[in-house]
Scaffold this motif. Structure first.
Motif, PDB file in Angstrom:
ATOM      1  N   ASP A  33       0.858  -1.173   0.000  1.00  0.00           N
ATOM      2  CA  ASP A  33       0.000   0.000   0.000  1.00  0.00           C
ATOM      3  C   ASP A  33       0.898   1.228   0.000  1.00  0.00           C
ATOM      4  OD1 ASP A  33      -2.323  -1.491   2.375  1.00  0.00           O
ATOM      5  OD2 ASP A  33      -2.140  -1.724   0.200  1.00  0.00           O
ATOM      6  N   MET A  34       0.718   2.077  -0.983  1.00  0.00           N
ATOM      7  CA  MET A  34       1.579   3.237  -1.151  1.00  0.00           C
ATOM      8  C   MET A  34       0.782   4.515  -0.929  1.00  0.00           C
ATOM      9  SD  MET A  34       4.380   1.647  -1.849  1.00  0.00           S
ATOM     10  CE  MET A  34       5.401   3.082  -2.190  1.00  0.00           C
ATOM     11  N   SER A  35       1.400   5.443  -0.210  1.00  0.00           N
ATOM     12  CA  SER A  35       0.714   6.682   0.126  1.00  0.00           C
ATOM     13  C   SER A  35       1.641   7.877  -0.030  1.00  0.00           C
ATOM     14  CB  SER A  35       0.194   6.660   1.570  1.00  0.00           C
ATOM     15  OG  SER A  35      -0.666   5.558   1.804  1.00  0.00           O
ATOM     16  N   SER A  57      -7.130   0.394  -5.696  1.00  0.00           N
ATOM     17  CA  SER A  57      -8.088   1.450  -5.392  1.00  0.00           C
ATOM     18  C   SER A  57      -7.364   2.644  -4.792  1.00  0.00           C
ATOM     19  CB  SER A  57      -9.173   0.944  -4.453  1.00  0.00           C
ATOM     20  OG  SER A  57      -8.627   0.538  -3.212  1.00  0.00           O
ATOM     21  N   THR A  58      -7.911   3.819  -4.997  1.00  0.00           N
ATOM     22  CA  THR A  58      -7.268   5.053  -4.561  1.00  0.00           C
ATOM     23  C   THR A  58      -8.152   5.845  -3.619  1.00  0.00           C
ATOM     24  OG1 THR A  58      -8.076   6.223  -6.527  1.00  0.00           O
ATOM     25  CG2 THR A  58      -5.886   5.223  -6.652  1.00  0.00           C
ATOM     26  N   SER A  69      -3.369  13.043  -8.669  1.00  0.00           N
ATOM     27  CA  SER A  69      -3.603  11.674  -9.092  1.00  0.00           C
ATOM     28  C   SER A  69      -2.412  10.802  -8.717  1.00  0.00           C
ATOM     29  CB  SER A  69      -3.848  11.604 -10.609  1.00  0.00           C
ATOM     30  OG  SER A  69      -4.055  10.274 -11.034  1.00  0.00           O
ATOM     31  N   ILE A  70      -2.679   9.703  -8.026  1.00  0.00           N
ATOM     32  CA  ILE A  70      -1.633   8.775  -7.640  1.00  0.00           C
ATOM     33  C   ILE A  70      -1.685   7.567  -8.572  1.00  0.00           C
ATOM     34  CG2 ILE A  70      -3.089   7.589  -5.942  1.00  0.00           C
ATOM     35  CD1 ILE A  70      -0.565   7.228  -4.214  1.00  0.00           C
ATOM     36  N   SER A  71      -0.522   7.068  -8.944  1.00  0.00           N
ATOM     37  CA  SER A  71      -0.462   5.930  -9.845  1.00  0.00           C
ATOM     38  C   SER A  71       0.815   5.143  -9.608  1.00  0.00           C
ATOM     39  CB  SER A  71      -0.543   6.376 -11.314  1.00  0.00           C
ATOM     40  OG  SER A  71       0.558   7.204 -11.646  1.00  0.00           O
ATOM     41  N   ARG A  72       0.836   3.934 -10.116  1.00  0.00           N
ATOM     42  CA  ARG A  72       1.998   3.064  -9.983  1.00  0.00           C
ATOM     43  C   ARG A  72       2.643   2.825 -11.332  1.00  0.00           C
ATOM     44  NH1 ARG A  72      -0.974  -1.699  -6.619  1.00  0.00           N
ATOM     45  NH2 ARG A  72      -2.381  -1.394  -8.408  1.00  0.00           N
TER      46      ARG A  72
END
Length: 119
Positions: A33-35, A57-58, A69-72
């Motif tokens: 889980d990345m924050s 999910s974000t 916007s967060i993304s991998r």
């Protein structure tokens, strides 16, 4: 041996955009889980955005919803935070956090990167 290294911070004018990156080693961003958090001196660190490893999910803070916007990036094993329409209230040190563990889940923090929004 988990390490998180943030990059991309700097000075930007109001209304501008900035992209932060958190390069991870010792864990996979696909399962952790990345924050992204941010903190102003004297104030409590606050959650900005989070992406869940299982499913992707974000979640966003109300103050940044629709702008960030967060993304991998699986190829780079990194997580990014795309920040648009920045305002001075976004000025803070931004930290990357990973939550992961085989035996017990633990939090890992990067050193932070400064984002300054000013004319």
């Amino acid at each position: 041996q988990v390490q998180l290294v943030e990059s991309g911070g700097g000075l930007v004018q109001p209304g501008g955009s900035l992209r932060l990156s958190c390069a991870a080693s010792g864990l996979s961003v696909s399962i952790a889980d990345m924050s992204w958090y941010r903190q102003i001196p004297g104030k409590e660190r606050e959650l900005v955005a989070r992406i869940i490893g299982d499913g992707g999910s974000t979640r966003y803070a109300d103050s940044v919803k629709g702008r960030f916007s967060i993304s991998r990036d699986y190829a780079k094993n990194a997580v990014s935070l795309e920040m648009n329409n920045l305002n001075p209230e976004d000025t803070a040190v931004y930290y990357c956090k990973a939550t992961w563990g085989r035996l017990a889940r633990m939090d890992y923090w990067g050193q932070g990167t400064q984002v300054t929004v000013s004319s």
